[in-house]
Design a protein around this motif. Structure first.
Motif, PDB file in Angstrom:
ATOM      1  N   TRP A  26      -2.714  -1.562  -4.464  1.00  6.84           N
ATOM      2  CA  TRP A  26      -3.004  -1.708  -3.041  1.00  6.84           C
ATOM      3  C   TRP A  26      -1.846  -2.461  -2.405  1.00  6.84           C
ATOM      4  O   TRP A  26      -1.334  -3.417  -2.990  1.00  6.84           O
ATOM      5  CB  TRP A  26      -4.272  -2.523  -2.829  1.00  6.84           C
ATOM      6  N   SER A  27      -1.452  -2.084  -1.196  1.00  3.72           N
ATOM      7  CA  SER A  27      -0.383  -2.838  -0.534  1.00  3.72           C
ATOM      8  C   SER A  27      -0.472  -2.687   0.977  1.00  3.72           C
ATOM      9  O   SER A  27      -1.155  -1.792   1.492  1.00  3.72           O
ATOM     10  CB  SER A  27       0.997  -2.387  -1.027  1.00  3.72           C
ATOM     11  N   ALA A  40     -10.792   0.022   1.953  1.00  9.02           N
ATOM     12  CA  ALA A  40     -11.030   1.409   1.549  1.00  9.02           C
ATOM     13  C   ALA A  40     -12.320   1.987   2.106  1.00  9.02           C
ATOM     14  O   ALA A  40     -12.546   3.194   1.990  1.00  9.02           O
ATOM     15  CB  ALA A  40     -11.053   1.508   0.028  1.00  9.02           C
ATOM     16  N   ALA A  44      -1.958  -0.111   5.599  1.00  7.81           N
ATOM     17  CA  ALA A  44      -2.283  -0.435   4.212  1.00  7.81           C
ATOM     18  C   ALA A  44      -2.496   0.850   3.439  1.00  7.81           C
ATOM     19  O   ALA A  44      -2.943   1.860   3.988  1.00  7.81           O
ATOM     20  CB  ALA A  44      -3.541  -1.297   4.143  1.00  7.81           C
ATOM     21  N   THR A  45      -2.179   0.795   2.131  1.00  9.30           N
ATOM     22  CA  THR A  45      -2.328   1.984   1.298  1.00  9.30           C
ATOM     23  C   THR A  45      -2.934   1.625  -0.050  1.00  9.30           C
ATOM     24  O   THR A  45      -2.842   0.482  -0.521  1.00  9.30           O
ATOM     25  CB  THR A  45      -0.980   2.679   1.037  1.00  9.30           C
ATOM     26  N   LEU A  46      -3.545   2.624  -0.682  1.00 13.47           N
ATOM     27  CA  LEU A  46      -3.976   2.571  -2.070  1.00 13.47           C
ATOM     28  C   LEU A  46      -3.244   3.689  -2.798  1.00 13.47           C
ATOM     29  O   LEU A  46      -3.421   4.872  -2.474  1.00 13.47           O
ATOM     30  CB  LEU A  46      -5.493   2.766  -2.186  1.00 13.47           C
ATOM     31  N   LEU A  91      -5.164   3.709   4.083  1.00 11.80           N
ATOM     32  CA  LEU A  91      -6.522   3.172   4.026  1.00 11.80           C
ATOM     33  C   LEU A  91      -7.079   2.981   5.426  1.00 11.80           C
ATOM     34  O   LEU A  91      -6.346   2.674   6.375  1.00 11.80           O
ATOM     35  CB  LEU A  91      -6.525   1.823   3.305  1.00 11.80           C
ATOM     36  N   ARG A  98      -4.839   0.713 -10.192  1.00  9.05           N
ATOM     37  CA  ARG A  98      -4.690   0.844  -8.738  1.00  9.05           C
ATOM     38  C   ARG A  98      -3.647  -0.133  -8.208  1.00  9.05           C
ATOM     39  O   ARG A  98      -3.550  -1.266  -8.667  1.00  9.05           O
ATOM     40  CB  ARG A  98      -6.019   0.575  -8.035  1.00  9.05           C
ATOM     41  N   CYS A 142      -9.995  -5.617  -0.707  1.00 11.17           N
ATOM     42  CA  CYS A 142      -9.422  -4.273  -0.740  1.00 11.17           C
ATOM     43  C   CYS A 142     -10.509  -3.209  -0.603  1.00 11.17           C
ATOM     44  O   CYS A 142     -10.284  -2.152   0.002  1.00 11.17           O
ATOM     45  CB  CYS A 142      -8.641  -4.068  -2.028  1.00 11.17           C
ATOM     46  N   CYS A 186       0.555  -7.189  -1.953  1.00 11.39           N
ATOM     47  CA  CYS A 186       0.203  -6.201  -2.966  1.00 11.39           C
ATOM     48  C   CYS A 186      -0.887  -6.781  -3.853  1.00 11.39           C
ATOM     49  O   CYS A 186      -0.814  -7.952  -4.250  1.00 11.39           O
ATOM     50  CB  CYS A 186       1.413  -5.823  -3.811  1.00 11.39           C
ATOM     51  N   ILE A 209      -4.403  -6.670   3.557  1.00  9.01           N
ATOM     52  CA  ILE A 209      -4.683  -5.260   3.290  1.00  9.01           C
ATOM     53  C   ILE A 209      -5.917  -4.812   4.070  1.00  9.01           C
ATOM     54  O   ILE A 209      -5.912  -3.737   4.691  1.00  9.01           O
ATOM     55  CB  ILE A 209      -4.853  -5.044   1.772  1.00  9.01           C
TER      56      ILE A 209
END
Length: 287
Positions: A145-146, A216, A153-155, A160, A143, A212, A135, A238
């Motif tokens: 991020w993880s 993205a 991976a997500t934001l 993402l 924000r 990150c 994370c 990530i």
């Protein structure tokens, strides 16, 4: 060993630990640390708390760095008492632990000190040296991020994906610079040579945020020599889980691809080979 892209443990790691659970823990402790460092910053234009230096006069550590790492270590001791921790400020207590947490309490401390918003808390869980959950929290931007290995991976909960760029001259590339003056000069020379072959360069001051940003698709690649393990462990996973190609530093000093033993590189697959070659031709191994 240099590692590019997925490391092949997506099927094995869940039999050892639960990456999803470790991801939840990473989010919990990183978010708590993010709240702490934001509160210690307050509304000040510049951080007014205690500030010391480390490797050089420009390599700073604040009271907030130490307080955030103390908080993370305390929370992890409660939630994961059998695990070890490698932290930027307090070192490594992970001897004999299968799961090790790699912690950067404030990545982008100089930005934090000056009142710039590009700083982050990075927390990653490793099994046998391979990151399986991470994370990165940006307190100023809000924000989160993880990622968990093999689970994406997500934001802020949204999936993402690295960019689809396939032409190197159209690639936006992020980088960073060392605290040591002589090395920073060599890095600047490399950046100047590289700038002739890409769209443009960016420098945020936080490796975790730059990695990150690759995840993205906000930049197409990020590279930097000389990062600490805590700088790239979280953001690297990530970026990797978002489909980027990841090159980790080689701790034994070998340089099989001519980019320099301690280069970190995350890049969208469509320009990975071309960027690697451009970095090689531009003298990356000499940094």
């Amino acid at each position: 060993m240099w590692s590019y892209g997925p490391v092949g443990l997506a099927d094995e790691v869940p039999t050892l630990v639960d990456p999803a659970r470790l991801r939840t823990v990473a989010i919990e402790v990183a978010s708590a640390a993010g709240e702490l460092v934001a509160a210690m910053r307050g509304g000040q234009r510049r951080f007014s708390g205690a500030v010391d230096t480390k490797s050089t006069a420009t390599d700073v550590v604040t009271a907030a760095d130490r307080a955030a790492e103390d908080l993370i270590r305390s929370r992890l001791a409660e939630l994961r008492p059998a695990d070890g921790v490698l932290g930027e400020e307090a070192g490594d207590d992970a001897a004999g632990a299968r799961v090790r947490w790699v912690v950067d309490p404030i990545d982008g401390t100089v930005n934090y000190l000056y009142g710039l918003p590009q700083y982050a808390v990075s927390v990653a869980a490793e099994v046998d040296g391979i990151a399986v959950a991470a994370c990165v929290v940006e307190p100023a931007a809000g924000r989160v991020w993880s990622a968990a290995r093999g689970q994406g991976a997500t934001l802020d909960g949204e999936p993402l994906r690295a960019s689809a760029t396939v032409e190197l001259p159209l690639a936006l590339v992020a980088t960073g610079f060392a605290y040591q003056v002589e090395r920073r000069g060599r890095q600047a020379d490399l950046a100047a040579r590289l700038a002739r072959g890409v769209r443009d360069l960016r420098r945020s001051g936080s490796a975790a945020i730059d990695l990150c940003s690759v995840a993205a698709g906000w930049v197409d690649a990020y590279f930097e020599h000389g990062l600490g393990h805590w700088d790239w462990a979280g953001g690297g996973l990530i970026a990797e889980e978002a489909g980027a190609v990841l090159r980790r530093p080689n701790t034994d000093g070998a340089d099989p691809d001519g980019l320099g033993a301690d280069l970190t590189l995350a890049v969208t697959p469509g320009v990975a080979a071309e960027l690697t070659e451009l970095l090689r031709r531009s003298g990356a191994a000499e940094i």
